[in-house]
Scaffold this motif. Structure first.
Motif, short mmCIF file in Angstrom:
data_model
loop_
_atom_site.label_atom_id
_atom_site.label_comp_id
_atom_site.label_asym_id
_atom_site.label_seq_id
_atom_site.Cartn_x
_atom_site.Cartn_y
_atom_site.Cartn_z
N LYS A 144 0.91 -1.00 -0.11
CA LYS A 144 -0.15 -0.11 -0.21
C LYS A 144 0.79 1.55 -0.23
O LYS A 144 0.93 2.71 -0.55
N PHE A 145 2.13 1.24 0.98
CA PHE A 145 2.33 2.43 0.46
C PHE A 145 3.80 2.66 -0.18
O PHE A 145 2.88 4.14 -0.54
N HIS A 146 4.05 2.22 -0.92
CA HIS A 146 4.65 1.74 -2.24
C HIS A 146 3.73 2.22 -2.91
O HIS A 146 4.13 2.78 -4.53
N LYS A 147 2.18 1.24 -3.82
CA LYS A 147 1.88 0.77 -4.79
C LYS A 147 0.46 1.29 -4.43
O LYS A 147 -0.43 1.87 -5.37
N GLY A 148 -0.51 2.13 -3.39
CA GLY A 148 -1.78 3.10 -3.46
C GLY A 148 -2.01 1.37 -3.05
O GLY A 148 -1.50 0.45 -2.83
N ASP A 149 -3.74 1.86 -3.33
CA ASP A 149 -4.66 0.91 -3.19
C ASP A 149 -4.62 -0.50 -4.66
O ASP A 149 -6.08 -1.54 -4.02
N LYS A 150 -3.67 -0.41 -5.26
CA LYS A 150 -3.90 -0.67 -7.20
C LYS A 150 -3.86 -2.61 -6.32
O LYS A 150 -4.07 -2.90 -7.20
#
Lengths: 348, 348
Positions: free
Chosen positions: B340-346
């Motif tokens: 989540k931190f690196h890529k968001g919710d994707k």
């Protein structure tokens, strides 16, 4: 030479996408593209000939859009390096029998391209001046049992070859390394077209007869059917075994320019940038926990979370996932066989 | 109750595809479908109500095409089980206040459905005849620290409850198991609609006020906006903590019917068919070498070759690959946070 099928990098390499067309090291370019760019500073684009299996013709032209379709010589089946080189040499002879010819694999890694090109330049001069079969040797850095070794007869930059030894056992490889007279065989050759054709005539006369007969059909409608017949008839044999080990005008130029044939995942691992836990992973999308000395390859835009692996190979592709200890990579052949047995060629 | 977001099965479960809609055990049907089919022999289809987050409404109707859209009650946000049950109970009250009501999670495993249904049948009779809050208990088979425990006061089939204990530590769980007076809390409840509403009135009066105010809007245009306001205002609380632990008319029917809440990969592993090396793997496409006691989940038509893993979880999906020792599955939360931190919710 771009005809290899390269199952050693399965599941990343496939029958329809062998290693030379891949960017296994994540450099941004395929091996064949790197090879082209390495030589195009010495050789004009129109002088390249790529010998490959016909099923890869479109791939070659896609990776090397500078080439015309007629510069891609199509083998109907792989017959090892001697027929491959003969196809190119007998083709070149009809254009310029005095030409020098450089033969190179298309899927090797060379780190120091400037040094490499200066050595090739030297070799071209030597080949132009001598009736010599010249091969490029690599100063060995470890007792590798996967390479061929060449014994030199003196310490001249370009030295006469004493003998060839294919893949020695570890003990022999260690002796070779210590004695200092042995270099690795890179599979890169430089010679005049006429010189190699004289060697075919003498050491592989059947091949000489077959490929000579091809020359009058070159550029005509019957070229492909003639080549088809020749490859069906001619014996599969390597240029090393068929010519180089027998000829007495063989020379080697030994170089150090950061060479590897990148023949195994282990060698990909060795040549990849590592994180601080010695993992070779994609620049993006790989999150490791308690994982060391492993190599990970992922499809574009895929992410991986890997925990608790030590010295593993993880190769994920769209249709195949492989997880395997680095020490067991010789089993890939076995994996392929099992998948083939159950699923046919679909995933191969 | 089908509102759970279920991150514990990430990357297989996702915010938009939580566990109740998955077939994690490879049975051919999702958990919610199994739950529906388990109860439809006791309850006519038109009497089902599914409470879920509104983002899952279409998924519910896709898995249970027998239901009409108005049978899916949509929560705007999750507020734990008490508001979820209140929404259903106050809705049912407007239709038939004398009705018996069965409350069940939609993502549990029940192996012996015949025994299960006969116990539910008994419970329905008891609930009809008594002003009782009845819960289904499970005879414990191990000192599990992940479940709630219920202490019974006698050895009647349907016994008064002495007390509830949420997730005990291992020592306490072992004592519970030995003493024989404790059963696991399955989260399945049976009661008359009027009985649970009386309990809300007494133990969760705020919820009673809010959900009573909803009743006149049911079936009207303002239902959704009212429900929106109620869920925004009402306290998140579980039915166990809010009602069952406080009420004095709580009974438990203990059963043995092969139950699991399948709350972890460990429990999926436990309930899956294993090969002779104790691996829980898909029926097709998984080729293992020197691999034991591992669980593998793959996308459709993907194949995996796995060598040298002991006690691992390997979950591959279209966009995420997770490899993790079974003993570390509690880290999945941490993995999700990092992704989540690196890529968001994707990928979540």
């Amino acid at each position: 030479m771009a005809g290899g099928v390269g199952t050693r990098f399965w599941p990343k390499s496939r029958q329809l996408m062998p290693k030379q067309f891949l960017d296994i090291l994540g450099t941004g370019k395929s091996f064949i593209r790197h090879t082209y760019e390495r030589f195009v500073e010495l050789v004009p684009p129109e002088n390249f000939l790529v010998v490959t299996n016909r099923k890869y013709k479109d791939l070659v032209l896609e990776h090397l859009p500078e080439l015309k379709p007629e510069q891609v010589l199509c083998e109907p089946i792989g017959r090892n390096t001697a027929p491959c080189i003969a196809y190119a040499a007998y083709t070149l002879q009809t254009k310029n029998p005095e030409a020098e010819m450089i033969v190179t694999p298309s899927d090797h890694l060379i780190l120091n391209e400037a040094d490499f090109r200066s050595i090739i330049g030297e070799c071209l001069v030597f080949a132009a001046e001598h009736d010599a079969l010249l091969t490029v040797g690599i100063k060995p850095t470890r007792p590798d049992t996967g390479y061929g070794y060449i014994q030199v007869s003196d310490s001249q930059p370009i030295s006469k070859v004493k003998c060839f030894t294919e893949k020695p056992n570890l003990e022999l490889a260690q002796t070779f390394l210590q004695c200092g007279e042995f270099v690795w065989n890179s599979g890169i050759f430089i010679w005049k077209v006429n010189t190699i054709i004289k060697a075919f005539e003498r050491y592989l006369p059947e091949h000489h007869t077959l490929f000579s007969s091809m020359q009058q059909t070159l550029g005509t409608e019957s070229e492909q059917s003639t080549v088809e017949k020749i490859f069906a008839e001619c014996r599969a044999i390597s240029i090393d075994y068929g010519v180089m080990e027998k000829a007495d005008n063989v020379y080697v130029r030994c170089g150090e320019f950061g060479w590897s044939d990148v023949g195994t995942w282990g060698s990909v691992y060795q040549h990849s940038r590592k994180d601080r836990y010695a993992n070779a992973i994609p620049a993006e999308g790989c999150y490791l926990y308690d994982t060391r000395s492993s190599i990970v390859s992922l499809p574009k835009d895929k992410i991986a979370i890997i925990s608790g692996l030590k010295e593993y190979i993880v190769v994920d592709t769209e249709d195949v996932l492989m997880i395997c200890p680095r020490a067991d990579e010789q089993n890939i052949k076995k994996f392929i066989d099992e998948v083939k047995f159950h699923k046919g060629d679909k995933h191969i």
